[in-house]
Design a protein around this motif. Structure first.
Motif, mmCIF file in Angstrom:
data_model
loop_
_atom_site.group_PDB
_atom_site.id
_atom_site.type_symbol
_atom_site.label_atom_id
_atom_site.label_comp_id
_atom_site.label_asym_id
_atom_site.label_seq_id
_atom_site.Cartn_x
_atom_site.Cartn_y
_atom_site.Cartn_z
ATOM 1 N N PHE A 57 4.613 -0.900 -14.767
ATOM 2 C CA PHE A 57 4.130 -0.419 -13.475
ATOM 3 C C PHE A 57 4.894 0.829 -13.067
ATOM 4 N N THR A 58 4.170 1.778 -12.511
ATOM 5 C CA THR A 58 4.763 2.938 -11.869
ATOM 6 C C THR A 58 3.816 3.350 -10.757
ATOM 7 N N LEU A 61 -0.094 3.570 -11.247
ATOM 8 C CA LEU A 61 -0.540 3.277 -12.611
ATOM 9 C C LEU A 61 -0.079 1.897 -13.074
ATOM 10 N N TYR A 62 -0.899 1.319 -13.946
ATOM 11 C CA TYR A 62 -0.584 0.036 -14.583
ATOM 12 C C TYR A 62 -0.774 0.216 -16.080
ATOM 13 N N GLY A 63 0.247 -0.132 -16.854
ATOM 14 C CA GLY A 63 0.168 -0.032 -18.307
ATOM 15 C C GLY A 63 0.276 -1.400 -18.949
ATOM 16 N N THR A 129 -2.646 0.600 -23.050
ATOM 17 C CA THR A 129 -3.679 1.126 -22.164
ATOM 18 C C THR A 129 -3.041 1.458 -20.821
ATOM 19 N N VAL A 130 -3.573 2.497 -20.176
ATOM 20 C CA VAL A 130 -3.064 2.921 -18.873
ATOM 21 C C VAL A 130 -4.241 2.967 -17.901
ATOM 22 N N HIS A 131 -4.077 2.280 -16.759
ATOM 23 C CA HIS A 131 -5.149 2.102 -15.792
ATOM 24 C C HIS A 131 -4.709 2.568 -14.407
ATOM 25 N N PRO A 132 -5.662 3.048 -13.601
ATOM 26 C CA PRO A 132 -5.329 3.355 -12.211
ATOM 27 C C PRO A 132 -4.912 2.075 -11.480
ATOM 28 N N ASN A 133 -3.940 2.209 -10.600
ATOM 29 C CA ASN A 133 -3.478 1.085 -9.793
ATOM 30 C C ASN A 133 -3.157 1.616 -8.396
ATOM 31 N N PRO A 134 -4.189 2.023 -7.657
ATOM 32 C CA PRO A 134 -3.962 2.724 -6.390
ATOM 33 C C PRO A 134 -3.225 1.899 -5.335
ATOM 34 N N THR A 135 -3.287 0.568 -5.424
ATOM 35 C CA THR A 135 -2.590 -0.264 -4.437
ATOM 36 C C THR A 135 -1.187 -0.651 -4.893
ATOM 37 N N ASN A 136 -0.826 -0.258 -6.113
ATOM 38 C CA ASN A 136 0.496 -0.577 -6.685
ATOM 39 C C ASN A 136 0.762 -2.079 -6.770
ATOM 40 N N GLN A 141 -3.023 -10.963 -12.772
ATOM 41 C CA GLN A 141 -4.319 -11.649 -12.785
ATOM 42 C C GLN A 141 -5.346 -10.858 -11.970
ATOM 43 N N PHE A 142 -4.957 -10.353 -10.821
ATOM 44 C CA PHE A 142 -5.836 -9.513 -10.006
ATOM 45 C C PHE A 142 -6.251 -8.270 -10.796
ATOM 46 N N LEU A 143 -5.290 -7.636 -11.456
ATOM 47 C CA LEU A 143 -5.587 -6.426 -12.228
ATOM 48 C C LEU A 143 -6.531 -6.733 -13.390
ATOM 49 N N GLU A 144 -6.289 -7.819 -14.108
ATOM 50 C CA GLU A 144 -7.167 -8.178 -15.223
ATOM 51 C C GLU A 144 -8.596 -8.431 -14.742
ATOM 52 N N ASN A 145 -8.742 -9.091 -13.605
ATOM 53 C CA ASN A 145 -10.081 -9.340 -13.059
ATOM 54 C C ASN A 145 -10.762 -8.045 -12.634
#
Length: 153
Positions: A57-58, A61-63, A129-136, A141-145
């Protein structure tokens, strides 16, 4: 990426071999999609192997860092969002509805929504993989869904 995983050695070999043969012989995107679904069904009948997964996490972003052991056969879930994908180490055979190809590290590419892949690890492979994570959020589990679905599209 989110995975259903089975090692070729532990899955029902006959079912997987038949599904792979149908996939290789598939003509056209619809036939290939049906063949991929049959292979996924065959893989899901066998014992599932654990894959080492590290979350990163940064800000924004979520990796996901996944280790694909040599000889593993992976069926990904269907991606809902765009993301960057990186093969950091190793060698994969990749099968999609559009066809098949090999990826050798180092390699990066983008993943589009609706993408589903079958991966065969020719060598032990590290896939990131690198994904947007605007709420940090760090709720994996929430991110995977949010990022993928098991439903067939």
């Amino acid at each position: 990426m989110i995975y259903n995983t089975a090692y070729v050695q532990t899955a029902p070999i006959g079912a997987i071999q038949g599904a792979l043969k149908a996939l290789v012989n598939a003509v056209g995107q619809e036939d290939r999609k049906r063949a991929m679904e049959a292979l996924e069904d065959a893989v899901n009948q066998g014992p599932q192997a654990e894959q080492p997964l590290t979350h990163h996490f940064t800000e924004g972003l979520y990796g996901r860092e996944i280790l694909n052991p040599k000889g593993s056969l992976v069926v990904t879930q269907t991606h809902k969002e765009h993301n960057f994908s990186f093969v950091m180490r190793g060698h994969l055979l990749v099968i999609t509805e559009e066809g098949h190809f090999e990826i050798k590290a180092p390699k990066w590419f983008t993943t589009k929504p609706g993408t589903k892949r079958i991966l065969y690890a020719i060598e032990e492979t590290v896939f990131v993989t690198v994904h947007p994570n605007p709420t940090n959020t760090e709720d994996t589990q929430f991110l995977e869904n949010r990022l993928a679905t098991k439903e067939r599209i």
